[in-house]
Design a protein around this motif. Structure first.
Motif, PDB file in Angstrom:
ATOM      1  N   HIS A  60      59.448  71.134  77.758  1.00 22.41           N
ATOM      2  CA  HIS A  60      59.540  71.434  76.333  1.00 22.41           C
ATOM      3  C   HIS A  60      58.269  70.972  75.634  1.00 22.41           C
ATOM      4  O   HIS A  60      57.808  69.843  75.850  1.00 22.41           O
ATOM      5  CB  HIS A  60      60.742  70.716  75.721  1.00 22.41           C
ATOM      6  N   ILE A  61      57.705  71.856  74.810  1.00 23.81           N
ATOM      7  CA  ILE A  61      56.537  71.477  74.027  1.00 23.81           C
ATOM      8  C   ILE A  61      56.772  71.809  72.556  1.00 23.81           C
ATOM      9  O   ILE A  61      57.489  72.745  72.213  1.00 23.81           O
ATOM     10  CB  ILE A  61      55.238  72.179  74.506  1.00 23.81           C
ATOM     11  N   ALA A  62      56.178  71.002  71.707  1.00 22.21           N
ATOM     12  CA  ALA A  62      56.129  71.269  70.276  1.00 22.21           C
ATOM     13  C   ALA A  62      54.670  71.538  69.931  1.00 22.21           C
ATOM     14  O   ALA A  62      53.784  70.798  70.374  1.00 22.21           O
ATOM     15  CB  ALA A  62      56.648  70.073  69.491  1.00 22.21           C
ATOM     16  N   GLU A  63      54.412  72.575  69.150  1.00 23.56           N
ATOM     17  CA  GLU A  63      53.014  72.911  68.843  1.00 23.56           C
ATOM     18  C   GLU A  63      52.882  73.510  67.452  1.00 23.56           C
ATOM     19  O   GLU A  63      53.825  74.072  66.896  1.00 23.56           O
ATOM     20  CB  GLU A  63      52.442  73.864  69.887  1.00 23.56           C
ATOM     21  N   LYS A  64      51.684  73.372  66.930  1.00 23.20           N
ATOM     22  CA  LYS A  64      51.387  73.932  65.609  1.00 23.20           C
ATOM     23  C   LYS A  64      49.873  74.033  65.447  1.00 23.20           C
ATOM     24  O   LYS A  64      49.142  73.166  65.932  1.00 23.20           O
ATOM     25  CB  LYS A  64      51.967  73.038  64.510  1.00 23.20           C
ATOM     26  N   GLY A  65      49.416  75.087  64.774  1.00 23.75           N
ATOM     27  CA  GLY A  65      48.013  75.215  64.419  1.00 23.75           C
ATOM     28  C   GLY A  65      47.200  76.062  65.379  1.00 23.75           C
ATOM     29  O   GLY A  65      47.635  76.387  66.481  1.00 23.75           O
ATOM     30  N   LYS A  66      45.999  76.386  64.923  1.00 22.40           N
ATOM     31  CA  LYS A  66      45.055  77.157  65.724  1.00 22.40           C
ATOM     32  C   LYS A  66      43.715  76.449  65.716  1.00 22.40           C
ATOM     33  O   LYS A  66      43.328  75.843  64.725  1.00 22.40           O
ATOM     34  CB  LYS A  66      44.891  78.574  65.152  1.00 22.40           C
TER      35      LYS A  66
END
Length: 366
Positions: free
Chosen positions: A56-62
Motif C-alpha cells: 500500500h502506498i500513499a502519494e500526492k503531487g507531481k
C-alpha cells in the motif's frame, strides 16, 4: 534504534554541529479513497504488487519523487505532514506501508518466518517500488525514520545508483562490527540486559503475548509518547504490565484521531511482522559480512531529536560528532542537526522545521 557499540571504534575530525531550537517494482492492482482525515487533501492510495507482497502506498503531487520510509510502530501516516508539504512544493511524495504494516499484505507466507524480513528483503521491496513509482527517474530522493532510516541506509549502500540524496532521521548509519560477539541484537542484551525491548522482541510470541494482555491502544500510546532519553524496557513483571494502566497524556502533535488511525491498523495486523524486523537482526549481521567497512557514497543529511533514545545510546554521540559517521558516509552534510527539546518522532513532533531542513537539502541535490 542502535548503538555505536555495534561499530568499529575510530577517531576522526569533527563535523559541524547545530543545535536547533524548533519553532512554536510491480503492477497497480487497486485504487481507493483516502481516509477521512485527509480526504480533502486528495492523497491517493494504491496497492502495488511487488515481490511477494501487495504494498500500500500513499502519494500526492507531481515532480521529482521523494520516497518516505516509516519505522516501528508506524505507518505511511507518520509522513502525513511531509506528503502535503512536498506535494505543494513541486514534488511527487510517496509513503508506503512497509512489509508487514498497515494495508500492505503478504502474498505468500504470513508473519511467522522472520527470515522474510531481513534487510535484503526490505531493500528489495524498496528497489522494486522505485521501479513502479518513478519509472522515468534514474534516481530519487529518500527520507527515512527509525527502521525506515535503517532500510534507506542499506538502500544507499547496496544501490547508490537509485538514490540522488538521502535525509536520515533519528538513526545514524549502522557500521557492522565483524566481531561475532557484536551481532546486532546480542549487543543490546550485553549493554542493557534481558529487559531491553530489542532483546524482548527476539523470542517469537513472547512480547506479542504481553501486548495482547495490555491491548493495542495502550501499547501504541507507550511507544508514541515515549520521551525518555533512556532506552525502552519491558520487564517481565506483573507490576510493569499494570503500569500500562497509568494515564498517559497525548502530546500536542498526536491527536486522538491520529492515535486511533494507528490503533485501527495495528488491531488488524498485530505487531508480529513489524517485530520480525528485529528478529532478523542477527541474520542481517551474518549476511552483511561482505559489506563490512563499506562506505555509503550518497549525499546524506542527518537530523535527530535532542531527547531521542537512539542519540543517547552508548557511543552514539561520539560516532556522530567525532568523525566516525563522516568516515562511513563521506558525502554526509557537514551540519548535523540536533533539535532541542525534541524526542524520537521528530518528523511528527516538529514537521515544519523538519520539512524546511529536508527541502533545503534536496534543493541542492534535485
Amino acid at each position: 534504534m542502535f548503538s555505536h557499540s555495534l561499530f568499529l571504534t575510530q577517531t576522526f575530525s569533527r563535523p559541524r554541529f547545530s543545535l536547533v531550537s524548533p519553532r512554536p517494482r510491480g503492477t497497480v492492482v487497486k485504487t481507493f479513497q483516502s481516509r477521512k482525515i485527509y480526504s480533502m487533501e486528495k492523497i491517493e492510495h494504491k496497492q502495488v504488487k511487488i515481490n511477494d507482497i501487495n504494498m500500500h502506498i500513499a502519494e500526492k503531487g507531481k515532480g521529482p519523487t521523494i520516497l518516505f520510509l516509516h519505522g516501528f510502530p508506524e505507518l505511511w501516516y507518520s509522513w502525513r505532514h511531509q506528503i502535503l508539504y512536498f506535494a505543494a512544493h513541486g514534488y511527487h511524495a510517496v509513503a508506503p506501508d512497509l512489509r508487514g504494516y498497515g494495508s500492505t499484505t503478504t502474498v505468500s507466507s504470513k508473519g511467522g518466518d522472520a527470515s522474510k524480513f531481513s534487510i535484503f528483503h526490505l531493500v528489495e521491496d524498496i528497489v522494486s517500488l522505485i521501479d513502479v513509482i518513478a519509472p522515468n527517474e534514474e534516481k530519487i530522493l529518500v527520507v527515512g525514520h527509525n527502521w525506515g532510516t535503517i532500510i534507506a541506509w542499506y538502500l544507499c549502500l547496496f544501490r547508490p545508483d537509485r538514490v540522488k540524496a538521502f535525509v536520515a532521521l533519528s538513526v545514524h548509519f549502522l557500521h557492522r562490527n565483524p566481531d561475532p560477539a557484536k551481532k546486532f541484537a546480542d549487543v543490546f542484551r550485553v549493554m542493557y540486559g534481558d529487559d531491553h525491548y530489542i532483546w524482548r522482541f527476539q523470542e517469537p510470541g513472547d512480547i506479542e503475548s504481553e501486548f495482547a494482555k495490555v491491548g493495542v491502544k495502550k501499547v501504541l500510546k507507550k511507544f508514541l509518547t515515549f520521551r525518555d532519553p533512556a532506552s525502552i524496557r519491558f520487564p517481565k513483571t506483573e507490576k510493569f504490565i499494570n503500569s500500562y494502566d497509568a494515564p498517559v497524556a497525548l502530546p500536542p502533535w498526536l491527536s486522538d484521531d491520529d492515535l486511533n488511525y494507528y490503533v485501527a491498523n495495528f488491531q488488524k495486523t498485530g505487531f508480529t511482522e513489524g517485530i520480525n524486523y528485529y528478529r532478523a537482526l542477527n541474520l542481517d549481521w551474518e549476511l552483511l559480512g561482505p559489506w563490512t567497512g563499506a562506505q555509503v557514497k550518497v549525499p546524506a543529511k542527518f537530523m535527530v531529536g535532542e531527547l531521542d533514545l537512539v542519540y543517547h545510546m552508548p557511543g552514539a554521540k561520539e560516532y556522530i560528532h567525532e568523525g566516525g559517521f563522516k568516515k562511513d558516509v563521506p558525502l554526509l552534510d557537514d551540519e548535523i542537526v540536533v533539535m532541542e527539546g525534541v524526542a524520537h518522532y521528530i518528523n511528527q513532533e516538529k514537521p515544519e522545521d523538519v520539512n524546511n531542513h529536508i527541502h533545503h537539502f534536496f534543493q541542492k541535490h534535485s
